[in-house]
Design a protein around this motif. Structure first.
Motif, PDB file in Angstrom:
ATOM      1  N   ALA A  93       0.839  -1.210   0.000  1.00  0.00           N
ATOM      2  CA  ALA A  93       0.000   0.000   0.000  1.00  0.00           C
ATOM      3  C   ALA A  93       0.869   1.253   0.000  1.00  0.00           C
ATOM      4  N   ASN A  94       2.005   1.185   0.687  1.00  0.00           N
ATOM      5  CA  ASN A  94       2.893   2.355   0.763  1.00  0.00           C
ATOM      6  C   ASN A  94       3.594   2.666  -0.559  1.00  0.00           C
ATOM      7  N   LYS A  95       3.471   1.789  -1.530  1.00  0.00           N
ATOM      8  CA  LYS A  95       4.027   2.083  -2.863  1.00  0.00           C
ATOM      9  C   LYS A  95       3.196   3.115  -3.611  1.00  0.00           C
ATOM     10  N   ILE A  96       1.961   3.330  -3.145  1.00  0.00           N
ATOM     11  CA  ILE A  96       1.091   4.300  -3.817  1.00  0.00           C
ATOM     12  C   ILE A  96       1.389   5.690  -3.246  1.00  0.00           C
ATOM     13  N   PRO A  97       1.746   6.653  -4.097  1.00  0.00           N
ATOM     14  CA  PRO A  97       2.049   7.999  -3.598  1.00  0.00           C
ATOM     15  C   PRO A  97       0.900   8.568  -2.754  1.00  0.00           C
ATOM     16  N   GLY A  98       1.267   9.145  -1.628  1.00  0.00           N
ATOM     17  CA  GLY A  98       0.266   9.755  -0.751  1.00  0.00           C
ATOM     18  C   GLY A  98      -0.317   8.816   0.278  1.00  0.00           C
ATOM     19  N   ILE A  99      -0.009   7.543   0.154  1.00  0.00           N
ATOM     20  CA  ILE A  99      -0.560   6.568   1.106  1.00  0.00           C
ATOM     21  C   ILE A  99       0.401   6.359   2.268  1.00  0.00           C
ATOM     22  N   ARG A 100      -0.175   6.387   3.473  1.00  0.00           N
ATOM     23  CA  ARG A 100       0.572   6.099   4.690  1.00  0.00           C
ATOM     24  C   ARG A 100      -0.089   4.892   5.347  1.00  0.00           C
ATOM     25  N   ALA A 101       0.571   3.757   5.227  1.00  0.00           N
ATOM     26  CA  ALA A 101       0.060   2.508   5.797  1.00  0.00           C
ATOM     27  C   ALA A 101       0.992   2.057   6.907  1.00  0.00           C
ATOM     28  N   ALA A 102       0.416   1.572   8.001  1.00  0.00           N
ATOM     29  CA  ALA A 102       1.234   1.100   9.121  1.00  0.00           C
ATOM     30  C   ALA A 102       0.686  -0.215   9.657  1.00  0.00           C
ATOM     31  N   SER A 107      -2.563  -0.990  21.061  1.00  0.00           N
ATOM     32  CA  SER A 107      -3.495   0.127  21.116  1.00  0.00           C
ATOM     33  C   SER A 107      -2.796   1.483  20.935  1.00  0.00           C
ATOM     34  N   PHE A 108      -1.631   1.637  21.534  1.00  0.00           N
ATOM     35  CA  PHE A 108      -0.947   2.928  21.447  1.00  0.00           C
ATOM     36  C   PHE A 108      -0.488   3.205  20.015  1.00  0.00           C
ATOM     37  N   SER A 109       0.081   2.186  19.377  1.00  0.00           N
ATOM     38  CA  SER A 109       0.532   2.379  17.987  1.00  0.00           C
ATOM     39  C   SER A 109      -0.643   2.646  17.061  1.00  0.00           C
ATOM     40  N   VAL A 110      -1.753   1.968  17.314  1.00  0.00           N
ATOM     41  CA  VAL A 110      -2.959   2.199  16.509  1.00  0.00           C
ATOM     42  C   VAL A 110      -3.404   3.656  16.642  1.00  0.00           C
ATOM     43  N   GLU A 111      -3.406   4.154  17.852  1.00  0.00           N
ATOM     44  CA  GLU A 111      -3.778   5.556  18.070  1.00  0.00           C
ATOM     45  C   GLU A 111      -2.819   6.498  17.352  1.00  0.00           C
ATOM     46  N   ARG A 112      -1.521   6.274  17.562  1.00  0.00           N
ATOM     47  CA  ARG A 112      -0.535   7.203  16.998  1.00  0.00           C
ATOM     48  C   ARG A 112      -0.458   7.104  15.476  1.00  0.00           C
ATOM     49  N   SER A 113      -0.834   5.960  14.916  1.00  0.00           N
ATOM     50  CA  SER A 113      -0.793   5.838  13.447  1.00  0.00           C
ATOM     51  C   SER A 113      -1.706   6.862  12.788  1.00  0.00           C
ATOM     52  N   VAL A 114      -2.741   7.254  13.502  1.00  0.00           N
ATOM     53  CA  VAL A 114      -3.615   8.319  12.985  1.00  0.00           C
ATOM     54  C   VAL A 114      -3.187   9.676  13.533  1.00  0.00           C
ATOM     55  N   LEU A 115      -3.058   9.794  14.847  1.00  0.00           N
ATOM     56  CA  LEU A 115      -2.843  11.117  15.441  1.00  0.00           C
ATOM     57  C   LEU A 115      -1.449  11.671  15.133  1.00  0.00           C
ATOM     58  N   SER A 116      -0.436  10.813  15.014  1.00  0.00           N
ATOM     59  CA  SER A 116       0.905  11.278  14.638  1.00  0.00           C
ATOM     60  C   SER A 116       1.120  11.239  13.132  1.00  0.00           C
ATOM     61  N   ASN A 117       0.701  10.145  12.507  1.00  0.00           N
ATOM     62  CA  ASN A 117       1.124   9.859  11.131  1.00  0.00           C
ATOM     63  C   ASN A 117       0.036  10.037  10.086  1.00  0.00           C
ATOM     64  N   ASN A 118      -1.184  10.300  10.514  1.00  0.00           N
ATOM     65  CA  ASN A 118      -2.307  10.460   9.581  1.00  0.00           C
ATOM     66  C   ASN A 118      -2.401   9.289   8.603  1.00  0.00           C
ATOM     67  N   CYS A 119      -2.239   8.081   9.123  1.00  0.00           N
ATOM     68  CA  CYS A 119      -2.321   6.892   8.267  1.00  0.00           C
ATOM     69  C   CYS A 119      -3.753   6.683   7.796  1.00  0.00           C
ATOM     70  N   GLN A 120      -3.871   6.370   6.529  1.00  0.00           N
ATOM     71  CA  GLN A 120      -5.179   5.996   5.986  1.00  0.00           C
ATOM     72  C   GLN A 120      -5.363   4.481   5.971  1.00  0.00           C
ATOM     73  N   VAL A 121      -4.260   3.754   6.224  1.00  0.00           N
ATOM     74  CA  VAL A 121      -4.311   2.290   6.113  1.00  0.00           C
ATOM     75  C   VAL A 121      -3.724   1.651   7.371  1.00  0.00           C
TER      76      VAL A 121
END
Ligand SMILES: O=C(CO)[C@H](O)COP(=O)(O)O
Length: 165
Positions: A93-102, A107-121
């Motif tokens: 998924a991260n091969k697609i420009p603009g996509i941030r997948a983690a 629970s903490f990483s799940v939270e930070r994947s959005v609040l820190s990294n704005n992950c869509q995936v």
């Protein structure tokens, strides 16, 4: 018709892609059922694989790339993907420009994947964590929204600027 929120999300409710390879299909189907009961979700888009489908042995890169493209093209807001480890679908998924997948299994990483990294995936591994934890983390993840006014925004912008999107 849905508009676009400050996070690029549909203001009419989230449109969520769900997908997996064969190593993640049990968790994909379980989370799919959860999403279909979740009142926050406007649309659930199952991109396979299907347990009884011809696509059952579809390799994980196709799943990650397809999900990333759907978000990149504005056809979905978020994606939750599974494979054996969660790593392969995230890399794809991260091969697609603009996509941030983690890949996140706590629970903490799940939270930070959005609040820190704005992950869509969000990706998880069926061979790594238990089903009930995966279901809970998927639900938690969908409850977070990135704050474009936060201190994290300028850091995410470095990625966007680098990619030019
Ligand atoms: O986990 C996977 C990729 O990260 C996938 O489900 C299995 O891949 P394999 O170990 O190459 O079969």
């Amino acid at each position: 018709m849905s508009g676009q929120g400050t996070n690029g999300e549909s203001t009419g409710g989230l449109r969520v892609v769900i997908g997996s390879d064969e190593a993640g299909v049990d968790y994909k189907d379980a989370v799919l059922a959860d999403l279909e009961r979740d009142g926050r979700i406007a649309e659930v888009i199952d991109i396979g694989v299907a347990r009884d489908g011809e696509d059952f042995t579809r390799p994980y890169p196709y799943v990650g790339i397809a999900a990333g493209q759907m978000i990149s093209e504005g056809r979905a807001d978020r994606a939750i993907l599974f494979c054996g480890t969660g790593l392969g679908v995230a890399i794809a998924a991260n091969k697609i420009p603009g996509i941030r997948a983690a890949t996140a299994h706590d629970s903490f990483s799940v939270e930070r994947s959005v609040l820190s990294n704005n992950c869509q995936v969000l990706t998880m591994g069926q061979r790594v964590i238990g089903l009930e934890l995966a279901r809970r983390l998927a639900k938690e993840w969908l409850g977070y929204t990135f704050d474009p006014g936060s201190a994290s925004a300028s850091k995410v912008k470095v990625l966007s600027d680098f990619e030019g999107c």
